[in-house]
Design an enzyme around this catalytic site. Sequence first.
Site, PDB file in Angstrom:
ATOM      1  N   SER A 104       0.980  -1.169  -0.038  1.00 39.14           N
ATOM      2  CA  SER A 104       0.031  -0.042  -0.114  1.00 39.14           C
ATOM      3  C   SER A 104       0.924   1.314   0.052  1.00 39.14           C
ATOM      4  O   SER A 104       2.107   1.229   0.602  1.00 39.14           O
ATOM      5  CB  SER A 104      -0.845   0.125   1.403  1.00 39.14           C
ATOM      6  OG  SER A 104      -1.539   1.166   1.635  1.00 39.14           O
ATOM      7  N   TYR A 149      -2.517  -0.151   9.922  1.00 39.15           N
ATOM      8  CA  TYR A 149      -2.502  -0.815   8.487  1.00 39.15           C
ATOM      9  C   TYR A 149      -1.420  -0.488   7.932  1.00 39.15           C
ATOM     10  O   TYR A 149      -0.788  -1.610   7.231  1.00 39.15           O
ATOM     11  CB  TYR A 149      -3.773  -0.066   7.889  1.00 39.15           C
ATOM     12  CG  TYR A 149      -3.891  -0.328   6.510  1.00 39.15           C
ATOM     13  CD1 TYR A 149      -4.242  -1.655   5.888  1.00 39.15           C
ATOM     14  CD2 TYR A 149      -3.533   0.527   5.449  1.00 39.15           C
ATOM     15  CE1 TYR A 149      -4.235  -1.897   4.499  1.00 39.15           C
ATOM     16  CE2 TYR A 149      -3.650   0.129   4.182  1.00 39.15           C
ATOM     17  CZ  TYR A 149      -4.060  -0.951   3.779  1.00 39.15           C
ATOM     18  OH  TYR A 149      -3.945  -1.386   2.360  1.00 39.15           O
TER      19      TYR A 149
END
Length: 333
Positions: free
Chosen positions: A130, A155
Amino acid sequence: MSITLVTGAAGFIGYHVARRLLERGEAVIGLDNLNDYYDPSLKAARLKDLSDNSNNAFSFIEADFGDAERLERALDGREFGAVVHLGAQAGVRYSIENPRAYAHSNLVGHLNMLEVARHRGLRHMVYASSSSVYGGNDTLPFRVEDRVDHPLSLYAATKKADELMSETYANLYRLPQTGLRFFTVYGPWGRPDMAMWLFTDAILAGRPIEVFGEGDMRRDFTYIDDIVTGVVAALDNAPLDDGSPKAGGSVAPHRLYNIGNSRSEDLGRMIGLIEHACGRKAERVLLPMQPGDVRDTFADVSAIHRDLGYEPTTVIDDGIPRFVEWFRRYHRI
């Protein structure tokens, strides 16, 4: 016939990758736990579309890859040559409320998939990282060579940890892997927790929209078709184990790439395009930055362009109307 295991096949990117592989005549085994992070009926609709358009080349397994024993039982007797590991617990803000879900899916789950790839001797494992790993970096555009030691959310930390685990497995077991740092993916069949979906839904319903960062944010919005083209190009070109440096600096058969549109767009411009596609103006409620969010993202895609010929082709002026059109059709608006 080539067979690929796609995790997160009922998810946004996983569905589109599976569809592209099926369209080019390959067989796909989809795996997903169908959790209720967002409406499971959307996931069911994606799976139905895959089944209806696969000519029996798509099969599906409902299983949690964070549970090693259940994963092993689910894959027993299944043959496949590569894995595209896109399943994960997504979302920056949700990680603040439910951190254990991220440890289970993104840490334990990634390790379990590495073990599957290692013990089966797969030719390649492509996995989702990501742009969140860049955290508080203030040098734009983000380059794969940049340090990523300051994540702003759990995350992001789990995705950085996944990259480190993959580097270890590439070194220890010479397992070919490619990690892809996605930048703000959008398009048909998208996720309901993403800003573009939330804004479109609210504008069409006549509700105000919540605009964080007082609207002073920029994102590298990447249309799903461009993302899939990059994923498939990576899948088709496993890194060679020749001891030479790969993208991201590794000398193991492990490389990292940014996949973005290589344009940093103002959030207000994105909202304006949604308003135009919806045919009505939004009432904007300006709010401060959310914990874990970053102000700007911007992808340097020179490495994946150099190695795989990746070239994004869809600007938001074209992609946003396509998304809104799909949204209306899906919801019968």
